[in-house]
Write a protein that holds these residues in place. Structure first.
Motif, mmCIF file in Angstrom:
data_model
loop_
_atom_site.group_PDB
_atom_site.id
_atom_site.type_symbol
_atom_site.label_atom_id
_atom_site.label_comp_id
_atom_site.label_asym_id
_atom_site.label_seq_id
_atom_site.Cartn_x
_atom_site.Cartn_y
_atom_site.Cartn_z
ATOM 1 N N GLU A 128 0.732 -1.109 -0.053
ATOM 2 C CA GLU A 128 -0.064 0.074 -0.184
ATOM 3 C C GLU A 128 0.935 1.335 0.056
ATOM 4 N N ARG A 132 1.032 4.041 -2.878
ATOM 5 C CA ARG A 132 0.734 5.556 -2.479
ATOM 6 C C ARG A 132 1.935 6.564 -2.895
ATOM 7 N N CYS A 136 1.549 9.524 -5.548
ATOM 8 C CA CYS A 136 2.008 10.875 -5.113
ATOM 9 C C CYS A 136 2.946 11.357 -6.455
#
Length: 444
Positions: A128, A132, A136
């Motif tokens: 995860e 992420r 980003c």
């Protein structure tokens, strides 16, 4: 010894007993000292043994305290871990099937993941985090792209905002070229914009004449003249009137000629003539025209090689707001013989009688159209402007009442009216206007 001394036995026998007792006392005292020393030695030995035995007890006690301290520390840590609310339960992790399918090899390559749920959860959290971080990076790239697009849009908006001035300068610079080539695009665009402000009858008339010119190369020129500001103001007033936001605007415009300098006493003295004054005021208001009018320059259709067509006449079409009729006359002429060639252009059409019942009812019974006006409401103009109307009486009734001569006249009238009721109304009217004007010039 005390007893012997009390008895006072001072014989040698008593003295011998005392000495013997002293010896015994000394022996006993020595024995006592010996026993005391043995006790003290035993005490020292016991103390030494006690001290030697106390050392491991203290060490064990210290270890016990350390273990208890560590136990309490671990219990607190366990309680803190149990009470700790982690963020990962709120994280919507991808399903395990997708994790084993999409995760990198370094995260899913451990063979113990399926057996150890804790380790599997850690690797899922790492996956995860990996996702992420990638998101980003994508967000930063999109933000940079958005910034570039905003700069591009700002530059284009700046260019577009300055474009009208450039186009205006370009139009102004292209006017000599348009005049030289005979393509007046700027003037045509302006005329089309003005046409949107025309009333419906004048717009229909303008569109029909323009279509005739462009379709059949009719030798005419069209021009919309008048005040654009007044036309826009009139259009806004009509829009407000249609929506009910403004009432009485047109009436106030039509009553501009009402005298306002009379005081109350003069009005009271003229009360018996009030109706006559109102009729005169209304008669002047009936001729109020729309701010815009259509001018048609009619040229001779008989062209000779190498020469420009000569202008025969310029007709001016106006719209009377109160009577709802379209009038026509020669432009620049206030009346007289210049307009005579338009009279009876079609049979029984002098332009003095109002063409339809709406105008007659709006004007009143005593209204008479002013013959001195240059523009007249001919019937053929109404048909050309799309204002069709029924006759006041059926033709057969007029024939029976008027007699044989009137019947013949009615038949002739119907035959003449049938010409401009055909499909080629504009062409028929222009041909008649040219023929009449040429005949008038020939007579002169």
């Amino acid at each position: 010894m005390l007893f012997i001394k009390k008895e006072g036995k001072r014989e040698p026998k008593g003295r011998a007993e005392l000495r013997e007792l002293i010896t015994q006392i000394s022996v006993l005292f020595i024995s006592l000292r010996q026993v005391n020393r043995v006790i003290l030695q035993e005490e020292d030995r016991v103390k030494s043994e006690t001290e030697n035995a106390k050392i491991p007890v203290d060490h064990t006690t210290l270890q016990l305290h350390n273990l208890m301290y560590e136990k309490n520390h671990y219990l607190k840590a366990i309680k803190a871990c149990k009470d700790f609310k982690s963020k990962y339960p709120d994280i919507e992790l991808v399903p395990e099937e997708e994790f084993f399918r999409d995760a990198p090899e370094e995260l899913k390559g451990d063979p113990l993941l399926k057996e150890d749920p804790h380790k599997r959860m850690l690797h899922r959290l790492n996956f995860e985090l990996f996702q992420r971080k990638e998101l980003c990076k994508q967000r930063e790239e999109l933000e940079q792209r958005k910034k570039n697009l905003q700069e591009t849009i700002a530059n284009r908006k700046k260019f577009i905002s300055s474009l009208p001035s450039h186009l205006k300068a370009l139009k102004k610079a292209s006017l000599p070229v348009q005049q030289q080539l005979g393509i007046l695009h700027t003037k045509r665009t302006k005329q089309h914009q003005l046409a949107e402000l025309l009333p419906a009858p004048l717009y229909i008339l303008y569109s029909q004449l323009l279509a005739q010119k462009e379709a059949f190369e009719e030798p005419i020129d069209l021009e919309i003249v008048g005040s654009t500001k007044d036309a826009q103001s009139f259009a806004r007033q009509q829009a407000n009137k249609d929506t009910g936001a403004s009432t009485g605007i047109e009436e106030s415009k039509l009553d501009d000629d009402v005298p306002e300098e009379e005081d109350d006493s003069q009005r009271r003295r003229k009360r018996p003539k009030k109706v006559q004054i109102k009729e005169n005021v209304d008669a002047t208001g009936f001729y109020q025209v729309h701010p815009l009018s259509v001018s048609v320059h009619v040229y001779d259709d008989e062209l000779t090689s190498g020469t420009k067509p000569s202008k025969l006449v310029t007709l001016k079409f106006e719209y009377l707001l109160k009577l709802h009729v379209v009038c026509v006359g020669v432009d620049g002429v206030q009346g007289g013989s210049e307009n005579n060639f338009l009279i009876n252009l079609f049979p029984d059409d002098t332009g003095i009688e109002l063409p339809h019942q709406i105008a007659k009812l709006s004007s009143g019974v005593n209204f008479v159209y002013d013959e001195k006006r240059a523009q007249r409401p001919f019937k053929w103009v109404q048909h050309l402007a799309g204002i069709d109307f029924l006759p006041e009486a059926p033709p057969f009734l007029a024939d029976n009442i008027s007699g044989i001569d009137e019947a013949a006249k009615g038949a002739s009238t119907l035959a003449g009216l049938n010409i401009y009721r055909q499909q080629h109304r504009v062409q028929t009217i222009l041909e008649r206007i040219r023929a009449r004007k040429k005949s008038q010039l020939a007579l002169k």
